[in-house]
Design a protein around this motif. Structure first.
Motif, PDB file in Angstrom:
ATOM      1  N   TRP A 307       0.842  -1.206   0.000  1.00 18.02           N
ATOM      2  CA  TRP A 307       0.000   0.000   0.000  1.00 18.02           C
ATOM      3  C   TRP A 307       0.869   1.244   0.000  1.00 18.02           C
ATOM      4  N   GLY A 308       1.888   1.268   0.857  1.00 20.20           N
ATOM      5  CA  GLY A 308       2.758   2.433   0.953  1.00 20.20           C
ATOM      6  C   GLY A 308       3.724   2.292   2.109  1.00 20.20           C
ATOM      7  N   VAL A 309       4.505   3.351   2.318  1.00 21.75           N
ATOM      8  CA  VAL A 309       5.507   3.395   3.377  1.00 21.75           C
ATOM      9  C   VAL A 309       5.339   4.703   4.132  1.00 21.75           C
ATOM     10  N   THR A 310       5.300   4.620   5.446  1.00 22.45           N
ATOM     11  CA  THR A 310       5.170   5.796   6.308  1.00 22.45           C
ATOM     12  C   THR A 310       6.358   5.813   7.263  1.00 22.45           C
ATOM     13  N   TRP A 311       7.216   6.812   7.101  1.00 17.63           N
ATOM     14  CA  TRP A 311       8.477   6.878   7.840  1.00 17.63           C
ATOM     15  C   TRP A 311       8.226   7.284   9.284  1.00 17.63           C
TER      16      TRP A 311
END
Length: 426
Positions: A307-311
């Protein structure tokens, strides 16, 4: 040391060589207020939040994950403070002004080594937050209230139960069955408050994946909620110190976390969100942090279904605040004065690079079979035999998927995942 070998018992064939375009990835950051950390909720200042969010948006990121504090939202079991809820909604609206979407975490719960409990759960009022019926009911009331207040915000991604709630098990003993009941009850309440277009999720520290007999299970993470969230941290299992900050085991850790999570899902198409990953010193020295960020994003982007990457996270904790573990002071993309660090530039450049070209993720035609029980789950964590076998294949140029032993001969399932060759540990 165990060596993977080809299985003769289970293979699947893939006939199509055309790889359809993959959905665009989401890239964001977990928002940690620069001034006062999450204690800033005691005297919320919209101007300060607006400044922080503008810095985040300037990196080209598209979303933030935000956290209020449970004791401020619900100081009494039957009291939800309207003022505190309104602050949270205001923050979501400020993010919209900056062009950022938002995931809201509800019950905090655990944040950066501190646990926040309302007083009605503590001392002579002690209630186990996972098993006490009235404590569960109070949390469902809070999640419904947050959902109703946030529903309709066009930039709202969704509502998450809370941050790494499994970090609270030390003081709230619970069984895996009781965790399942807890999660099912809270997820239903969050969904009740929100419209159908928003995600409803939960998250766990990666002890859920690697910890022997941990009551929060991989199955719960991979099968409950609208998608799977993973928090692959380089300090888990002493990964960075064990293998080195520039090692394949570190640079492919988030990728591995996605593939491990996919193995436990019933639905082969279930999405996975790398919701927390970061470069904590001294595990990742500052000089290595930019390359770590770049490699982490590029390697994870090669996973179908991401889905995505959240830092983690937006801003360093100011050293005027006491008693944090050393690594918590260095995790930000921005320092505590608001200056962008080299890792921020690397992250922004890599995000721009990934967005500049169509995304294509060929299926992983080779899968490594994971055999473990709840009591031997650590085999899949850093230092474990399965983890090291997977990483060894990856360094040889193979892009291995992960398949649970009970699915290793399920031809329809393997075909759905694009797996043609199954390897087993010897």
């Amino acid at each position: 040391m165990s060596t993977p070998h080809a299985s003769t018992a289970s293979t699947a064939s893939t006939t199509s060589t055309t790889v359809p375009p993959s959905p665009p990835l989401r890239f964001g950051v977990n928002y940690t207020p620069r001034r006062g950390w999450f204690h800033s909720w005691h005297d919320f200042d919209p101007a300060h939040a607006r400044e922080d969010l503008a810095q985040i948006a300037a990196l080209g990121l598209d979303h933030v994950r935000v956290f209020h504090l449970w004791p401020l939202l619900q100081p009494n079991r039957t009291l939800i403070r309207t003022t505190a809820v309104d602050q949270l909604v205001h923050l979501v609206d400020l993010a919209a002004e900056a062009g950022l979407d938002v995931l809201v975490d509800g019950v905090q719960g655990h944040l950066s080594s501190f646990d926040f409990y309302p007083e009605w759960t503590r001392s002579w009022h002690h209630r186990n937050v996972f098993t006490d019926p009235e404590a569960i009911e109070a949390q469902t009331d809070l999640l419904r209230a947050l959902g109703r207040a946030l529903d309709g915000r066009p930039n709202l991604i969704g509502l998450q139960l809370g941050n790494e709630l499994n970090n609270l098990v030390e003081h709230n003993p619970v069984t895996a069955g009781e965790v399942d009941h807890y999660l099912d009850t809270l997820l239903a309440a969050a969904r009740e408050g929100l419209g159908g277009d928003h995600l409803v999720t939960h998250s766990a520290f990666d002890a859920a994946w690697y910890g022997d007999d941990h009551p929060f299970t991989p199955e719960a993470s991979a099968r409950k909620g609208d998608l799977t969230t993973v928090h692959p941290w380089v300090f888990s299992g002493d990964c960075a110190r064990r293998y080195g900050p520039r090692s394949p085991q570190v640079l492919h850790l988030a990728e591995y976390g996605v593939e491990l999570a996919k193995a436990y899902a019933r639905d082969p198409a279930r999405a996975v969100w790398v919701q927390e990953t970061g470069a904590p010193e001294p595990h990742i020295p500052a000089a290595d942090a930019p390359e770590f960020a770049r490699a982490t994003l590029l390697n994870a982007a090669g996973c179908a279904g991401l889905w995505g990457v959240t830092w983690w996270c937006s801003h360093d904790v100011d050293r005027s605040l006491a008693d944090y573990p050393e690594l918590e002071y260095t995790l930000g993309l921005f320092d505590s004065t608001g200056r962008a660090k080299p890792i921020a530039d690397a992250l922004a450049a890599t995000v721009a690079e990934l967005r500049a070209k169509p995304r294509s993720t060929p299926p992983r035609s080779t899968a490594l079979v994971l055999e473990c029980t709840p009591a031997t789950r650590s085999v899949s964590g850093p230092g474990g035999g399965f983890f090291e076998a997977w990483m060894r294949l990856r360094t040889e140029g193979i892009r291995p998927a992960v398949v649970l032993a009970e699915r290793a001969e399920d031809t329809a399932y393997l075909t759905a995942r694009g797996v043609a060759d199954v390897l087993r540990m010897s």
